[in-house]
Design a protein around this motif. Structure first.
Motif, mmCIF file in Angstrom:
data_model
loop_
_atom_site.group_PDB
_atom_site.id
_atom_site.type_symbol
_atom_site.label_atom_id
_atom_site.label_comp_id
_atom_site.label_asym_id
_atom_site.label_seq_id
_atom_site.Cartn_x
_atom_site.Cartn_y
_atom_site.Cartn_z
ATOM 1 N N PHE A 257 -45.223 5.013 21.555
ATOM 2 C CA PHE A 257 -45.626 5.389 20.202
ATOM 3 C C PHE A 257 -45.595 6.911 20.080
ATOM 4 N N SER A 258 -45.214 7.398 18.896
ATOM 5 C CA SER A 258 -45.259 8.843 18.649
ATOM 6 C C SER A 258 -45.577 9.124 17.186
ATOM 7 N N ASP A 259 -46.312 10.209 16.960
ATOM 8 C CA ASP A 259 -46.578 10.662 15.596
ATOM 9 C C ASP A 259 -45.797 11.943 15.278
ATOM 10 N N GLY A 260 -44.803 12.241 16.101
ATOM 11 C CA GLY A 260 -44.018 13.464 15.927
ATOM 12 C C GLY A 260 -44.479 14.580 16.840
ATOM 13 N N TYR A 261 -45.696 14.427 17.386
ATOM 14 C CA TYR A 261 -46.268 15.420 18.302
ATOM 15 C C TYR A 261 -46.742 14.736 19.590
ATOM 16 N N SER A 262 -47.691 13.811 19.445
ATOM 17 C CA SER A 262 -48.190 13.066 20.603
ATOM 18 C C SER A 262 -47.200 11.969 20.978
ATOM 19 N N ILE A 263 -47.239 11.584 22.245
ATOM 20 C CA ILE A 263 -46.395 10.494 22.729
ATOM 21 C C ILE A 263 -47.218 9.634 23.689
ATOM 22 N N VAL A 264 -47.285 8.324 23.431
ATOM 23 C CA VAL A 264 -48.075 7.410 24.255
ATOM 24 C C VAL A 264 -47.166 6.285 24.750
ATOM 25 N N PRO A 265 -46.775 6.312 26.026
ATOM 26 C CA PRO A 265 -45.929 5.237 26.545
ATOM 27 C C PRO A 265 -46.723 3.976 26.826
ATOM 28 N N LEU A 266 -46.083 2.824 26.649
ATOM 29 C CA LEU A 266 -46.649 1.537 27.016
ATOM 30 C C LEU A 266 -46.172 1.185 28.424
ATOM 31 N N THR B 231 -37.786 14.764 24.315
ATOM 32 C CA THR B 231 -37.173 14.064 23.184
ATOM 33 C C THR B 231 -37.967 14.288 21.904
ATOM 34 N N ILE B 232 -39.269 14.068 21.970
ATOM 35 C CA ILE B 232 -40.114 14.228 20.784
ATOM 36 C C ILE B 232 -40.130 15.686 20.322
ATOM 37 N N ASP B 233 -40.261 16.627 21.256
ATOM 38 C CA ASP B 233 -40.265 18.046 20.893
ATOM 39 C C ASP B 233 -38.910 18.467 20.337
ATOM 40 N N GLY B 234 -37.832 17.968 20.957
ATOM 41 C CA GLY B 234 -36.499 18.338 20.509
ATOM 42 C C GLY B 234 -36.199 17.832 19.112
ATOM 43 N N MET B 235 -36.591 16.609 18.810
ATOM 44 C CA MET B 235 -36.343 16.060 17.475
ATOM 45 C C MET B 235 -37.112 16.837 16.416
ATOM 46 N N ARG B 236 -38.352 17.205 16.727
ATOM 47 C CA ARG B 236 -39.147 17.972 15.773
ATOM 48 C C ARG B 236 -38.526 19.354 15.529
ATOM 49 N N ARG B 237 -38.094 20.011 16.595
ATOM 50 C CA ARG B 237 -37.511 21.348 16.468
ATOM 51 C C ARG B 237 -36.183 21.340 15.730
ATOM 52 N N GLU B 238 -35.483 20.206 15.802
ATOM 53 C CA GLU B 238 -34.206 20.110 15.103
ATOM 54 C C GLU B 238 -34.364 19.646 13.658
ATOM 55 N N GLY B 239 -35.614 19.423 13.239
ATOM 56 C CA GLY B 239 -35.864 19.147 11.832
ATOM 57 C C GLY B 239 -36.040 17.696 11.455
ATOM 58 N N TYR B 240 -36.063 16.793 12.438
ATOM 59 C CA TYR B 240 -36.303 15.386 12.122
ATOM 60 C C TYR B 240 -37.324 14.814 13.103
ATOM 61 N N PRO B 241 -38.612 15.168 12.898
ATOM 62 C CA PRO B 241 -39.658 14.674 13.809
ATOM 63 C C PRO B 241 -39.680 13.153 13.856
ATOM 64 N N PHE B 242 -39.846 12.622 15.070
ATOM 65 C CA PHE B 242 -39.827 11.175 15.247
ATOM 66 C C PHE B 242 -41.221 10.603 15.092
ATOM 67 N N VAL B 243 -41.348 9.625 14.203
ATOM 68 C CA VAL B 243 -42.620 8.948 13.953
ATOM 69 C C VAL B 243 -42.403 7.448 14.084
ATOM 70 N N GLY B 244 -43.151 6.812 14.993
ATOM 71 C CA GLY B 244 -43.034 5.367 15.149
ATOM 72 C C GLY B 244 -42.862 4.961 16.595
ATOM 73 N N MET B 245 -41.955 4.016 16.830
ATOM 74 C CA MET B 245 -41.733 3.451 18.155
ATOM 75 C C MET B 245 -40.404 3.935 18.723
ATOM 76 N N LEU B 246 -40.462 4.639 19.838
ATOM 77 C CA LEU B 246 -39.261 5.068 20.545
ATOM 78 C C LEU B 246 -39.081 4.172 21.768
ATOM 79 N N PHE B 247 -37.950 3.521 21.838
ATOM 80 C CA PHE B 247 -37.634 2.573 22.903
ATOM 81 C C PHE B 247 -36.514 3.202 23.737
ATOM 82 N N THR B 248 -36.802 3.555 24.974
ATOM 83 C CA THR B 248 -35.829 4.249 25.814
ATOM 84 C C THR B 248 -35.509 3.415 27.045
ATOM 85 N N GLY B 249 -34.213 3.220 27.288
ATOM 86 C CA GLY B 249 -33.776 2.520 28.476
ATOM 87 C C GLY B 249 -33.459 3.518 29.580
ATOM 88 N N PHE B 250 -33.924 3.238 30.796
ATOM 89 C CA PHE B 250 -33.728 4.144 31.933
ATOM 90 C C PHE B 250 -33.076 3.427 33.100
#
Length: 339
Positions: free
Chosen positions: A102-111, A157-176
């Motif tokens: 989960f992210s609000d554009g600043y905080s990030i909480v992984p499940l 990822t969250i910091d980069g998206m915000r700095r590029e002008g499109y802050p991420f809000v919601g659920m980020l699903f990343t495959g590793f």
């Protein structure tokens, strides 16, 4: 981030986020792409850049297979317009995990991290699917690994998206892919995704309100929510029509005699114990919580046997089944024939 693999790979490169080496080719660069495959010096993975319902990734075994797959995508248009751009990546080795956060554009909480089984065949063979089953938490995602994932990928990822002008809000699903040199990103999704979500959300503590989490993301105060998880393991298992992920018949019915309280079905698909198969959609999920992986494994296999699931369909079905060994968790795919 999800709709264009070419865009997401460029983003990762700009922000020094660990990922496979890659090169992107447009629809008029088939010859250049072919030459790259021949001369890059490593095994490759082919990815249609656009959205292809989770099936736009080819993992060829040989250079010849790679060239044939490239032709399928770029010339034969196997994935339609999704293949107008193709990303050719270095093949990575290691266990794969999915991390929803989960992210609000600043905080990030992984499940808790999950592992799913993507290939349709037994022994991790065959075509990629949308996932035939998943379990969480994945033992391979140790606290050390999760710390690296947050520090090296999720936070940038969250910091980069915000700095590029499109802050991420919601659920980020990343495959590793957990390589010998550390976690590397395979792809981003910007949503919840099957079949991991069904397992992961079961781990949320009963008093943790999902709606409150989502509202906090939207209102940019995720740090005010205390997100807690239950101990134990959760599993999601998928039934799919025979032939998936290729051509398959739809609207096949199965009558279930399985009535265990631990077995929950998607209510929109189950009517009077009759299930209608429509392809990949996880028409049946087997959820279970257990503090011990081996007990969990034995319980799951016992419930999902041909004796407990009488098939009325004449078509065989594909069932993703979890097997957790003491040191090597894995998902197995079983092709079940009707009784």
């Amino acid at each position: 981030m999800e709709g264009s693999k070419a865009f997401s790979k460029d983003f990762m490169q700009r922000h020094s986020i660990p990922t496979a080496k890659f090169k992107t080719f447009g629809s008029n660069q088939f010859d250049n792409a072919s030459e790259y495959i021949k001369t890059c010096g490593h095994r490759v993975v082919l990815k249609a850049s656009g959205l292809a319902a989770g099936k736009g990734v080819l993992i060829p075994e040989t250079t010849e297979d790679a060239l044939a797959g490239l032709r399928e995508i770029m010339v034969d248009k196997a994935f339609g317009s999704a293949g107008n751009e193709v990303v050719i990546e270095e093949y990575l080795e290691g266990p794969e995990v999915s991390v929803l956060a989960f992210s609000d554009g600043y905080s990030i909480v992984p499940l808790p991290a999950a592992q799913d089984h993507k290939r349709i065949g037994e022994g991790d063979t065959g075509l990629n699917t949308g996932g035939m089953g998943a379990y969480a938490p994945a033992p391979v995602a140790t606290p050390e690994i999760m710390n690296r994932i947050v520090k090296e990928t999720l936070r940038p990822t969250i910091d980069g998206m915000r700095r590029e002008g499109y802050p991420f809000v919601g659920m980020l699903f990343t495959g590793f892919m957990l390589t010998k040199s550390g976690p590397k990103v395979l792809e981003y999704n910007v949503r919840f995704g099957d079949p991991e979500t069904e397992a992961i959300l079961l781990l949320l503590e009963d008093k943790t309100d999902l709606a409150a989490i989502l509202h906090a993301c939207a209102e940019h105060h995720l740090d005010s929510i205390d997100i807690k998880f239950k101990p134990g393991y959760a599993v999601s298992v998928v039934l799919a029509s025979a032939g998936y992920p290729g051509n398959y018949k739809k609207d096949k019915e199965i009558t279930f005699g399985l009535t265990s309280p631990d077995c929950k079905f998607l209510p929109s698909r189950l009517i009077d114990s009759t299930l209608t198969l429509t392809g990949y959609i996880p028409v049946m999920d087997e959820f279970s919580l257990s503090p011990h992986t081996r007990q969990h494994s034995k319980s799951l296999f016992k419930k999902l046997t041909m004796e407990s699931i009488p098939f009325s369909s004449k078509e065989k079905l594909v069932v993703g089944i979890l097997h957790i060994a003491p040191s090597h968790p894995q998902l197995l795919i079983h092709h079940l024939k009707p009784l």
